[in-house]
Design a protein around this motif. Sequence first.
Motif, PDB file in Angstrom:
ATOM      1  N   ARG A  82      -3.276  -0.005  10.186  1.00  0.00           N
ATOM      2  CA  ARG A  82      -2.558   1.058  10.902  1.00  0.00           C
ATOM      3  C   ARG A  82      -1.061   0.982  10.627  1.00  0.00           C
ATOM      4  NH1 ARG A  82      -4.595   3.318  16.535  1.00  0.00           N
ATOM      5  NH2 ARG A  82      -6.810   3.557  16.065  1.00  0.00           N
ATOM      6  N   ARG A  83      -0.571  -0.197  10.388  1.00  0.00           N
ATOM      7  CA  ARG A  83       0.846  -0.330  10.032  1.00  0.00           C
ATOM      8  C   ARG A  83       1.076  -0.067   8.543  1.00  0.00           C
ATOM      9  NH1 ARG A  83       4.905  -5.539  11.090  1.00  0.00           N
ATOM     10  NH2 ARG A  83       6.575  -4.817   9.712  1.00  0.00           N
ATOM     11  N   TYR A  84       0.402  -0.819   7.689  1.00  0.00           N
ATOM     12  CA  TYR A  84       0.781  -0.830   6.277  1.00  0.00           C
ATOM     13  C   TYR A  84       0.297   0.382   5.493  1.00  0.00           C
ATOM     14  CZ  TYR A  84       2.624  -5.406   7.259  1.00  0.00           C
ATOM     15  OH  TYR A  84       3.363  -6.433   7.778  1.00  0.00           O
ATOM     16  N   PHE A  85      -0.778   1.040   5.932  1.00  0.00           N
ATOM     17  CA  PHE A  85      -1.166   2.306   5.313  1.00  0.00           C
ATOM     18  C   PHE A  85      -0.112   3.382   5.587  1.00  0.00           C
ATOM     19  CE2 PHE A  85      -6.124   2.298   4.876  1.00  0.00           C
ATOM     20  CZ  PHE A  85      -6.075   1.076   4.235  1.00  0.00           C
ATOM     21  N   LEU A  86       0.508   3.303   6.774  1.00  0.00           N
ATOM     22  CA  LEU A  86       1.409   4.374   7.221  1.00  0.00           C
ATOM     23  C   LEU A  86       2.866   4.131   6.842  1.00  0.00           C
ATOM     24  CD1 LEU A  86      -0.050   5.032  10.792  1.00  0.00           C
ATOM     25  CD2 LEU A  86      -0.823   5.905   8.582  1.00  0.00           C
ATOM     26  N   THR A  87       3.291   2.868   6.817  1.00  0.00           N
ATOM     27  CA  THR A  87       4.703   2.582   6.517  1.00  0.00           C
ATOM     28  C   THR A  87       4.966   2.386   5.037  1.00  0.00           C
ATOM     29  OG1 THR A  87       4.439   0.181   6.747  1.00  0.00           O
ATOM     30  CG2 THR A  87       4.995   1.438   8.755  1.00  0.00           C
ATOM     31  N   ALA A  88       3.931   1.971   4.281  1.00  0.00           N
ATOM     32  CA  ALA A  88       4.096   1.615   2.868  1.00  0.00           C
ATOM     33  C   ALA A  88       5.126   0.506   2.684  1.00  0.00           C
ATOM     34  CB  ALA A  88       4.465   2.832   2.019  1.00  0.00           C
ATOM     35  N   GLU A  89       5.263  -0.354   3.695  1.00  0.00           N
ATOM     36  CA  GLU A  89       6.156  -1.506   3.572  1.00  0.00           C
ATOM     37  C   GLU A  89       5.592  -2.510   2.571  1.00  0.00           C
ATOM     38  OE1 GLU A  89       7.586  -3.013   7.711  1.00  0.00           O
ATOM     39  OE2 GLU A  89       5.673  -1.975   7.991  1.00  0.00           O
ATOM     40  N   ARG A  90       6.498  -3.192   1.894  1.00  0.00           N
ATOM     41  CA  ARG A  90       6.082  -4.317   1.063  1.00  0.00           C
ATOM     42  C   ARG A  90       5.905  -5.534   1.959  1.00  0.00           C
ATOM     43  NH1 ARG A  90       8.907  -6.208  -4.562  1.00  0.00           N
ATOM     44  NH2 ARG A  90       8.951  -3.940  -4.786  1.00  0.00           N
ATOM     45  N   PHE A  91       4.842  -6.316   1.728  1.00  0.00           N
ATOM     46  CA  PHE A  91       4.675  -7.547   2.499  1.00  0.00           C
ATOM     47  C   PHE A  91       4.456  -8.733   1.566  1.00  0.00           C
ATOM     48  CE2 PHE A  91       0.626  -5.237   2.508  1.00  0.00           C
ATOM     49  CZ  PHE A  91      -0.340  -6.196   2.196  1.00  0.00           C
ATOM     50  N   SER A  92       4.837  -9.902   2.052  1.00  0.00           N
ATOM     51  CA  SER A  92       4.886 -11.111   1.235  1.00  0.00           C
ATOM     52  C   SER A  92       3.518 -11.765   1.113  1.00  0.00           C
ATOM     53  CB  SER A  92       5.854 -12.109   1.857  1.00  0.00           C
ATOM     54  OG  SER A  92       5.323 -12.579   3.094  1.00  0.00           O
TER      55      SER A  92
ATOM     56  N   LEU B 141       0.885  -1.168   0.000  1.00  0.00           N
ATOM     57  CA  LEU B 141       0.000   0.000   0.000  1.00  0.00           C
ATOM     58  C   LEU B 141       0.920   1.214   0.000  1.00  0.00           C
ATOM     59  CD1 LEU B 141      -2.305  -1.719   2.510  1.00  0.00           C
ATOM     60  CD2 LEU B 141      -3.110  -0.870   0.298  1.00  0.00           C
ATOM     61  N   SER B 142       1.368   1.569  -1.188  1.00  0.00           N
ATOM     62  CA  SER B 142       2.527   2.448  -1.372  1.00  0.00           C
ATOM     63  C   SER B 142       2.186   3.930  -1.463  1.00  0.00           C
ATOM     64  CB  SER B 142       3.256   2.021  -2.649  1.00  0.00           C
ATOM     65  OG  SER B 142       2.352   1.944  -3.744  1.00  0.00           O
ATOM     66  N   GLU B 143       0.925   4.287  -1.326  1.00  0.00           N
ATOM     67  CA  GLU B 143       0.481   5.640  -1.647  1.00  0.00           C
ATOM     68  C   GLU B 143       1.221   6.741  -0.881  1.00  0.00           C
ATOM     69  OE1 GLU B 143      -2.879   2.944  -2.890  1.00  0.00           O
ATOM     70  OE2 GLU B 143      -1.448   3.042  -1.230  1.00  0.00           O
ATOM     71  N   VAL B 144       1.447   6.529   0.426  1.00  0.00           N
ATOM     72  CA  VAL B 144       2.042   7.619   1.210  1.00  0.00           C
ATOM     73  C   VAL B 144       3.473   7.939   0.778  1.00  0.00           C
ATOM     74  CG1 VAL B 144       0.576   7.318   3.247  1.00  0.00           C
ATOM     75  CG2 VAL B 144       2.727   6.020   3.068  1.00  0.00           C
ATOM     76  N   LYS B 145       4.098   7.012   0.069  1.00  0.00           N
ATOM     77  CA  LYS B 145       5.464   7.273  -0.419  1.00  0.00           C
ATOM     78  C   LYS B 145       5.498   8.431  -1.410  1.00  0.00           C
ATOM     79  CE  LYS B 145       7.842   2.856   0.146  1.00  0.00           C
ATOM     80  NZ  LYS B 145       8.595   1.786  -0.546  1.00  0.00           N
ATOM     81  N   ILE B 146       4.385   8.647  -2.093  1.00  0.00           N
ATOM     82  CA  ILE B 146       4.351   9.728  -3.081  1.00  0.00           C
ATOM     83  C   ILE B 146       3.352  10.815  -2.672  1.00  0.00           C
ATOM     84  CG2 ILE B 146       5.174   8.317  -5.007  1.00  0.00           C
ATOM     85  CD1 ILE B 146       2.235   8.048  -5.910  1.00  0.00           C
ATOM     86  N   GLY B 147       3.077  10.893  -1.369  1.00  0.00           N
ATOM     87  CA  GLY B 147       2.253  11.980  -0.866  1.00  0.00           C
ATOM     88  C   GLY B 147       0.769  11.778  -0.998  1.00  0.00           C
ATOM     89  N   LEU B 148       0.323  10.540  -1.229  1.00  0.00           N
ATOM     90  CA  LEU B 148      -1.102  10.258  -1.388  1.00  0.00           C
ATOM     91  C   LEU B 148      -1.565   9.320  -0.265  1.00  0.00           C
ATOM     92  CD1 LEU B 148      -1.160   9.748  -5.263  1.00  0.00           C
ATOM     93  CD2 LEU B 148      -1.609  11.848  -3.971  1.00  0.00           C
ATOM     94  N   ILE B 149      -2.819   8.907  -0.307  1.00  0.00           N
ATOM     95  CA  ILE B 149      -3.356   7.954   0.664  1.00  0.00           C
ATOM     96  C   ILE B 149      -4.210   6.917  -0.074  1.00  0.00           C
ATOM     97  CG2 ILE B 149      -3.323   9.487   2.673  1.00  0.00           C
ATOM     98  CD1 ILE B 149      -6.268  10.134   2.151  1.00  0.00           C
TER      99      ILE B 149
END
Length: 261
Positions: free
Chosen positions: A161-171, A135-143
């Motif tokens: 709460r974690r992945y929306f905010l961190t934009a981490e990739r998960f397996s 969920l990569s949106e916040v990396k480019i200033g979006l949500i």
Amino acid sequence: MSQHYTEISIDSRGVANLILNRPEVHNAFDDQMIAELIRVLDQLAADDKVKVLTLSARGKNFSAGADLNWMRSMAQKNYQQNLDDANELAALMHKLDKFPKPTIALVQGAAFGGAVGLVACCDMALAEQGASFCLSEVKIGLIPAVISPYVMRALGERQCRRYFLTAERFSADSALTMGLLHQVVAAGELASQAESLIASLLQNSPAAVSAAKALLHNIYNRKISNNVIAHTTQAIAEIRVSAEGQEGLTAFLEKRKPAWL
């Protein structure tokens, strides 16, 4: 039948295969692809021959999410134009989520951004072992706004709460544990593993499957109240007196196969 950005086929069993077909840009979607997918879903939903829908993609990756050129163009547009554009994506997610027949997502490679929304909107989801999600949106200033209701329903608020905010990739394994996926399969086995689900679905009353899906949408996350109880009693009464309900019960009691088989 073929489209510009998608491929569609319906086999003799009534299994419709909807394939994202922009592998040169990792099946990223833009306004044209969104409009095409909406149109195709409407066509397939209205087709009585369709019993099951699979959603898959050509190439190495399921979908990279939003197309870069499309995002660049949206940055130049005003609020109303962006609102109109977001409403189109919202319509796509809603139509896929409420598609009246069972849906199965088949994911390989990367599923980023809005593509996670597509997966979450499907009733069932399988992915190859090497698939990854973000969920990569916040990396480019979006949500991840438009897809958030569907993704949160699948992952739960705590994981979001974690992945929306961190934009981490998960397996794929993490996606399975968190509830986004139902099954992780070996590379190259998506289609064959999906067949067991399809075979199970095709054994069942098409009308009952659609009614069961509608029931899920109607009662999910609602407090058990007199209204909810009334809805469930009406739902079972209606299906019992329906043509397929009568046929299924009669076939069961007569120990024969029902007419839909």
